[in-house]
Design a protein around this motif. Structure first.
Motif, PDB file in Angstrom:
ATOM      1  N   ASN A 254      80.676  64.601  52.576  1.00  0.00           N
ATOM      2  CA  ASN A 254      80.905  63.179  52.831  1.00  0.00           C
ATOM      3  C   ASN A 254      80.203  62.296  51.810  1.00  0.00           C
ATOM      4  O   ASN A 254      80.176  61.074  51.952  1.00  0.00           O
ATOM      5  CB  ASN A 254      80.466  62.804  54.254  1.00  0.00           C
ATOM      6  N   TYR A 265      86.128  64.928  56.777  1.00  0.00           N
ATOM      7  CA  TYR A 265      86.385  64.370  58.107  1.00  0.00           C
ATOM      8  C   TYR A 265      87.579  65.041  58.784  1.00  0.00           C
ATOM      9  O   TYR A 265      87.593  65.189  60.015  1.00  0.00           O
ATOM     10  CB  TYR A 265      86.567  62.859  58.014  1.00  0.00           C
ATOM     11  N   SER A 505      82.507  57.115  58.063  1.00  0.00           N
ATOM     12  CA  SER A 505      82.049  57.970  59.154  1.00  0.00           C
ATOM     13  C   SER A 505      82.338  57.369  60.522  1.00  0.00           C
ATOM     14  O   SER A 505      83.013  57.982  61.350  1.00  0.00           O
ATOM     15  CB  SER A 505      80.541  58.230  59.012  1.00  0.00           C
ATOM     16  N   GLY A 509      86.240  58.328  60.283  1.00  0.00           N
ATOM     17  CA  GLY A 509      86.010  59.705  60.695  1.00  0.00           C
ATOM     18  C   GLY A 509      86.189  59.906  62.182  1.00  0.00           C
ATOM     19  O   GLY A 509      86.835  60.863  62.625  1.00  0.00           O
TER      20      GLY A 509
END
Length: 595
Positions: A254, A265, A505, A509
């Protein structure tokens, strides 16, 4: 309508937020300096942060049992980091398999019908339909992206021909979408024929795989591994899928380039689908009980949303074009009443205020904004206070009201307190899709909106089909959509940018995980494309109005203000504006009227 077109000027969302209130007020809004402030953002707040519509309701929960020093590795990578990477021959064994393919017409018929399905929860049946393999379920979707395979050379679009070599196009690297298509076509060819699945790629336009750079070749091979892993997950061959995903884990990060981050992800999501399918994670407990990642806790979600708004062009392009449409439709009104569904920062209304204040040929008697929400009344009220301060600085008569109901079904027309002299406008930015899993609430909302008799309704929505009942289709659609977004991040923000990491994220994600790892009522991220929305709106006697040349001018002007703006694309689907990245639509903007 050039007379009603407002001046773009300089628009700095961070500066506006800072000027709207004191520093303490801003700290409260963006999460504050203490842990207690961060607790404002709970599960019910996920809709506010969904600028691109791919955030699950569990956005505040992160990967479990990670230390700060481990950030950058998934929990699955940590579980396997002591093991040696899979030998090449084991990997090849996993990739050599045969599939029984149904007639191609069967697959094409289902794909063609995707857009006509009724909005609402669509339970996946793909595990029960082993005769409909992932390969053919994805084939036509891969082909659909083929006609957009292109390179951008300045402002000129150069279409690839059958005799074009990749290395001769320009000095630019291939886009994320092009890398995925290379891997996708190779995936289709190697899974439908006998031979070495890791043989040299064969490009659909006869482009030589040897023309790729070393990094592009590694990226394409990484995506190919992901595709094979998804195929195994589709067929519930979880042991083989896990081995392939473990290999992905060693190659992705990441903190890497856009392909490595994208695969990171998606691999996380497939790992979770395996865990849920094998019973290691009980159904209906997705994300529950997980310990937040220490470094992720230090990220400021609201600050990251501001960075998204400031660094990426999509939202501002839609906002300026949408505000221009509002200005034109209330040009003769002395009192304007805006009903905002899910207001978030309300930055678009500072644009409207400046536009109305600059109308020297008429005096606005009142601008009223009613913000609708189902939670976090204190955050909505904080937005209202900042807007009041901004309106005062513009000497603009202004009132703000929040209408917060526990359930959308409780929303009634009388709560808006509409004056008969007011020109009503309804604005919805990435809100309607959140009600797709609850079609009765979506229908109830539209009936209430109709009763307000608005002059116009402006709708911005994610332009992606993440509501397919078929896992294979959903995976491919999501992969291409997020590829465009991650490609934009790579062009707009540094790899070490903490806001970029938070956006990818927390927002993207977790959204990917919800799209791919869950089914039924747990799958909340169910966006659909404009063709589906168009059919839905028609049920309420709503038609699309033409976006004026002034609105399109505003969109184009904003786009050019961004350093990455030359890669941003504007297209029309009927009367709807599609804002995209290198040809892949990211969001849609529609101006609707009731008839």
């Amino acid at each position: 309508m050039t007379s009603t077109m407002f001046s773009f000027g300089a628009f700095d969302p961070v500066g506006i937020l800072e000027n709207l209130g004191s520093n303490n007020e801003l700290d409260d809004v963006v999460g504050g300096r203490s842990g207690s402030k961060q607790s404002h953002y709970r599960e019910e707040d996920w809709r506010d942060s969904s600028f691109t519509g791919t955030l699950s309701s569990d956005f505040g929960l992160y990967r479990d049992n990670l230390s700060e020093s481990d950030f950058g590795f998934s929990k699955y990578q940590l579980q396997n980091q002591e093991e040696n990477p899979l030998p090449a021959h084991d990997l090849l064994d996993d990739l050599n398999f045969e599939v029984d393919c149904p007639p191609l017409q069967t697959c094409l018929k289902e794909i063609a019908n995707l857009g006509s399905k009724q909005i609402g929860i669509q339970d996946s049946q793909d595990e029960k339909e082993k005769g409909h393999p992932f390969l053919l379920a994805s084939l036509e979707l891969l082909k659909n992206y083929g006609h957009r395979l292109k390179k951008l050379d300045g402002d000129k679009i150069v279409e690839l021909s059958s005799n074009t070599s990749l290395s001769r196009l320009s000095e630019q690297n291939l886009s994320t979408e092009e890398i995925i298509r290379l891997a996708g076509v190779n995936f289709i060819q190697t899974t439908s024929s006998v031979g070495d699945p890791l043989a040299a790629f064969s490009h659909p336009y006869r482009l030589s795989f040897s023309d790729l750079s070393d990094q592009e070749m590694k990226d394409a091979q990484l995506v190919l591994l992901l595709l094979f892993a998804a195929e195994k997950v589709y067929h519930q061959e979880f042991h083989r899928a896990s081995k392939l995903l473990n290999q992905c884990d060693y190659l992705c990060s990441n903190k890497g380039n856009q392909i490595q981050r994208l695969v990171f992800y998606f691999a996380e999501a497939l790992h979770e689908r395996i865990d849920r399918g094998s019973g290691r994670i009980p159904v209906n407990t997705c994300g529950k009980g997980q310990k937040p990642d220490p470094q992720a806790q230090t990220m400021n979600p609201m600050q990251s949303r501001i960075a998204y708004h400031q660094e990426l062009p999509f939202v501002q392009v839609a906002q300026f074009a949408g505000v221009q449409a509002i200005v034109e439709n209330v040009a003769d009104a002395k009192k304007v009443h805006v009903i905002d569904l899910d207001i978030a920062f309300g930055l678009q209304w500072t644009i409207l205020m400046q536009a109305l204040a600059s109308c020297y040929d008429r005096q606005i008697e009142l601008l009223k904004i009613t913000a609708v929400g189902t939670s976090s009344k204190h955050l909505i009220d904080e937005t209202g206070k900042r807007l009041v301060n901004f309106a005062q600085s513009m000497s603009l008569p202004f009132t703000f009201k929040s209408v917060v109901v526990g359930d959308v079904l409780d929303l009634k027309e009388e709560l808006f307190e509409i004056d008969t002299e007011e020109a009503v406008v309804v604005y919805s930015q990435f809100f309607l899709w959140t009600l797709i899993p609850q079609p009765n609430r979506l229908e109830s909302l539209m009936k209430v909106i109709r009763k307000t008799n608005p002059r116009v309704m402006v709708v911005a929505e994610v332009e992606a089909n993440h509501n397919s009942p078929n896992f294979g289709n959903r995976f491919i659609e999501s992969l291409f959509f997020h590829a465009a977004c991650f490609d934009c991040f790579e062009a707009s923000m540094s790899r070490e940018d903490s806001n970029r990491m938070a956006i990818e994220s927390i927002f993207f994600g977790q959204g990917v995980k919800n799209i791919l790892a869950t089914e039924g009522e747990e799958r909340m991220v169910r966006t659909v494309k404009i063709d589906v929305w168009r059919a839905f709106f028609a049920r309420f006697s709503m038609i699309e109005a033409e976006l004026s040349s002034s609105s399109l001018y505003q969109a184009n002007l904003v786009m050019k203000k961004f350093g990455c703006g030359r890669f941003c694309t504007l297209d029309m689907n009927g009367k709807c504006l599609l804002v995209g990245w290198k040809g892949t639509p990211v969001l849609s903007l529609s101006v609707l009227k009731f008839i």
